[in-house]
Design a protein around this motif. Structure first.
Motif, PDB file in Angstrom:
ATOM      1  N   HIS A   1      45.459  41.899  33.957  1.00 27.47           N
ATOM      2  CA  HIS A   1      44.913  41.170  35.116  1.00 27.47           C
ATOM      3  C   HIS A   1      45.189  41.817  36.480  1.00 27.47           C
ATOM      4  O   HIS A   1      44.775  41.282  37.495  1.00 27.47           O
ATOM      5  CB  HIS A   1      45.407  39.718  35.099  1.00 27.47           C
ATOM      6  CG  HIS A   1      46.903  39.580  35.099  1.00 27.47           C
ATOM      7  ND1 HIS A   1      47.533  38.354  35.188  1.00 27.47           N
ATOM      8  CD2 HIS A   1      47.904  40.512  35.008  1.00 27.47           C
ATOM      9  CE1 HIS A   1      48.843  38.541  35.161  1.00 27.47           C
ATOM     10  NE2 HIS A   1      49.092  39.825  35.048  1.00 27.47           N
TER      11      HIS A   1
ATOM     12  N   ASP B   1      45.453  28.660  43.014  1.00 32.28           N
ATOM     13  CA  ASP B   1      46.713  29.399  42.893  1.00 32.28           C
ATOM     14  C   ASP B   1      47.870  28.427  43.034  1.00 32.28           C
ATOM     15  O   ASP B   1      47.902  27.629  43.962  1.00 32.28           O
ATOM     16  CB  ASP B   1      46.834  30.452  44.014  1.00 32.28           C
ATOM     17  CG  ASP B   1      45.966  31.661  43.758  1.00 32.28           C
ATOM     18  OD1 ASP B   1      46.181  32.339  42.735  1.00 32.28           O
ATOM     19  OD2 ASP B   1      45.059  31.915  44.579  1.00 32.28           O
TER      20      ASP B   1
ATOM     21  N   GLN C   1      50.740  37.117  39.479  1.00 31.31           N
ATOM     22  CA  GLN C   1      49.418  36.583  39.809  1.00 31.31           C
ATOM     23  C   GLN C   1      48.291  37.445  39.216  1.00 31.31           C
ATOM     24  O   GLN C   1      48.383  38.683  39.214  1.00 31.31           O
ATOM     25  CB  GLN C   1      49.218  36.503  41.332  1.00 31.31           C
ATOM     26  CG  GLN C   1      48.019  35.630  41.680  1.00 31.31           C
ATOM     27  CD  GLN C   1      47.234  36.082  42.912  1.00 31.31           C
ATOM     28  OE1 GLN C   1      47.358  37.214  43.372  1.00 31.31           O
ATOM     29  NE2 GLN C   1      46.421  35.187  43.440  1.00 31.31           N
TER      30      GLN C   1
ATOM     31  N   SER D   1      45.532  30.625  38.532  1.00 30.83           N
ATOM     32  CA  SER D   1      46.727  31.433  38.281  1.00 30.83           C
ATOM     33  C   SER D   1      47.964  30.673  38.736  1.00 30.83           C
ATOM     34  O   SER D   1      48.023  30.174  39.864  1.00 30.83           O
ATOM     35  CB  SER D   1      46.618  32.763  39.052  1.00 30.83           C
ATOM     36  OG  SER D   1      47.800  33.518  38.893  1.00 30.83           O
TER      37      SER D   1
ATOM     38  N   THR E   1      38.900  30.682  38.390  1.00 31.00           N
ATOM     39  CA  THR E   1      40.168  31.358  38.111  1.00 31.00           C
ATOM     40  C   THR E   1      41.348  30.499  38.566  1.00 31.00           C
ATOM     41  O   THR E   1      41.406  30.060  39.712  1.00 31.00           O
ATOM     42  CB  THR E   1      40.225  32.719  38.833  1.00 31.00           C
ATOM     43  OG1 THR E   1      39.884  32.539  40.215  1.00 31.00           O
ATOM     44  CG2 THR E   1      39.264  33.711  38.221  1.00 31.00           C
TER      45      THR E   1
ATOM     46  N   SER F   1      42.638  33.191  44.123  1.00 29.65           N
ATOM     47  CA  SER F   1      41.960  32.651  42.939  1.00 29.65           C
ATOM     48  C   SER F   1      41.297  31.348  43.364  1.00 29.65           C
ATOM     49  O   SER F   1      41.493  30.869  44.476  1.00 29.65           O
ATOM     50  CB  SER F   1      42.977  32.349  41.837  1.00 29.65           C
ATOM     51  OG  SER F   1      43.866  33.426  41.646  1.00 29.65           O
TER      52      SER F   1
ATOM     53  N   THR G   1      41.849  39.950  38.539  1.00 34.14           N
ATOM     54  CA  THR G   1      40.856  39.006  38.021  1.00 34.14           C
ATOM     55  C   THR G   1      40.276  38.176  39.162  1.00 34.14           C
ATOM     56  O   THR G   1      39.058  37.978  39.253  1.00 34.14           O
ATOM     57  CB  THR G   1      41.516  38.073  36.975  1.00 34.14           C
ATOM     58  OG1 THR G   1      42.311  38.879  36.095  1.00 34.14           O
ATOM     59  CG2 THR G   1      40.480  37.319  36.183  1.00 34.14           C
ATOM     60  N   ALA G   2      41.149  37.690  40.039  1.00 30.58           N
ATOM     61  CA  ALA G   2      40.695  36.883  41.189  1.00 30.58           C
ATOM     62  C   ALA G   2      39.751  37.698  42.060  1.00 30.58           C
ATOM     63  O   ALA G   2      38.729  37.198  42.545  1.00 30.58           O
ATOM     64  CB  ALA G   2      41.900  36.409  41.999  1.00 30.58           C
TER      65      ALA G   2
END
Ligand SMILES: [Zn+2]
Length: 299
Positions: free
Chosen positions: A119, A195, A160, A178, A176, A192, A164-165
């Motif tokens: 990630h 978060d 974190q 996290s 997303t 994200s 991906t975010a």
């Protein structure tokens, strides 16, 4: 049938100083079979991912640089790996493993990759032991191939899911989430959709309380057609990199919460491993084995 991606060949190709952190990938399948949690029939080996799908999540320039081993010294340093042809090949295989898991999860309800959760990989660069972002690539694959409109990523690795975010930031079909250590790497966090940054020393009781609240909220808010679960065990109190104090028992409860959530939402779930850096390999392997136990029991 629970399908599990596993590439038995790569470990022998690694330089010996990189064997220990990679050893879990070899031990976990053996232990899963030994304990009778799954049988050898559950495992499959993926092929190399087609560049077409990689390019959904990554810039062509970056892919080319990896293919030709021509990253700069500082780019290589950020990945944390020595850059070798074998390593790039492995990345092609494990990323495809997560794509295959999407298809298997749709068929059987759940699938897992004994690898993945890479990630920290961005569209144009690799960081923190991640070269290609398997979950971001597989999300974009599921949107295009299976015409999905709602995909939820639950990233509970202690770090974190910044790559991906970043990659999925403008993808409306992907949500997303996290939950990570506030003071853990990456020091510059990305945004994200949700978060949750935890304080150093957060214990299992506190961790599970927060997670339960979030999942309750998500239960009302989102109807995912597919869930990705990044199940890093670097939240454990024994972890050298994580800053949390979650016991193995509470880490197992975390997994159970996620699989119960998938069950309530009746959504197929793909599990990828993420990190784990306890001093003793036993803690790492046991942590991941518990994830598989919950998966088999609850899905
Ligand atoms: Zn991690």
């Amino acid at each position: 049938m629970l399908k599990i991606a596993f590439d038995p060949t790569y470990i022998l190709k690694l330089p010996s100083n990189h064997r220990f952190p990679m050893l879990k990938y070899e031990l976990i399948p053996q232990q899963l079979v030994y304990e009778g949690i799954v049988s050898s029939e559950n495992f499959f080996s993926a092929n190399k991912i087609e560049e077409y799908w990689l390019r959904k999540a990554h810039d062509l320039d970056y892919i080319k640089k990896l293919n030709t081993l021509s990253l700069s010294k500082s780019e290589i340093r950020k990945t944390g790996f020595p850059l070798t042809k074998e390593l790039i090949e492995r990345e092609y295989v494990i990323t495809q493993g997560t794509l295959d898991c999407v298809d298997y999860a749709l068929k059987y309800g759940a699938a897992a990759n004994i690898a993945g959760g890479t990630h920290h990989s961005f569209r144009d660069r690799g960081e923190g032991f991640c070269l290609f972002n398997d979950v971001a690539t597989a999300t974009l694959y599921a949107i295009e191939k299976h015409l999905m409109n709602s995909i939820l990523i639950i990233d509970l690795d202690v770090h974190q899911g910044n790559g991906t975010a970043s990659i999925l930031g403008n993808v409306a079909e992907a949500y997303t989430f996290s939950m990570h250590g506030a003071k853990n790497y990456p020091f510059k966090k990305e945004e994200s959709d949700l978060d949750i940054a935890l304080l150093d020393g957060t214990n299992g009781k506190e961790y599970l309380k927060v997670l339960q609240e979030v999942l309750k909220k998500l239960e009302k808010q989102i109807n995912p057609e597919l869930i990705f679960y990044v199940s890093g065990v670097d939240i454990l109190d024994t972890d050298k990199l994580g800053r949390l104090k979650v016991s193995r028992e509470d880490c197992k409860k975390r997994d159970e919460m996620v699989y119960s959530f998938a069950q309530i939402k009746n959504a197929p779930i793909v599990t990828v491993m993420g990190g784990g850096y306890s001093e003793k390999i036993y803690d790492i392997v046991e942590g991941h084995i518990n994830t598989f136990k919950s998966m088999v029991e609850l899905i």
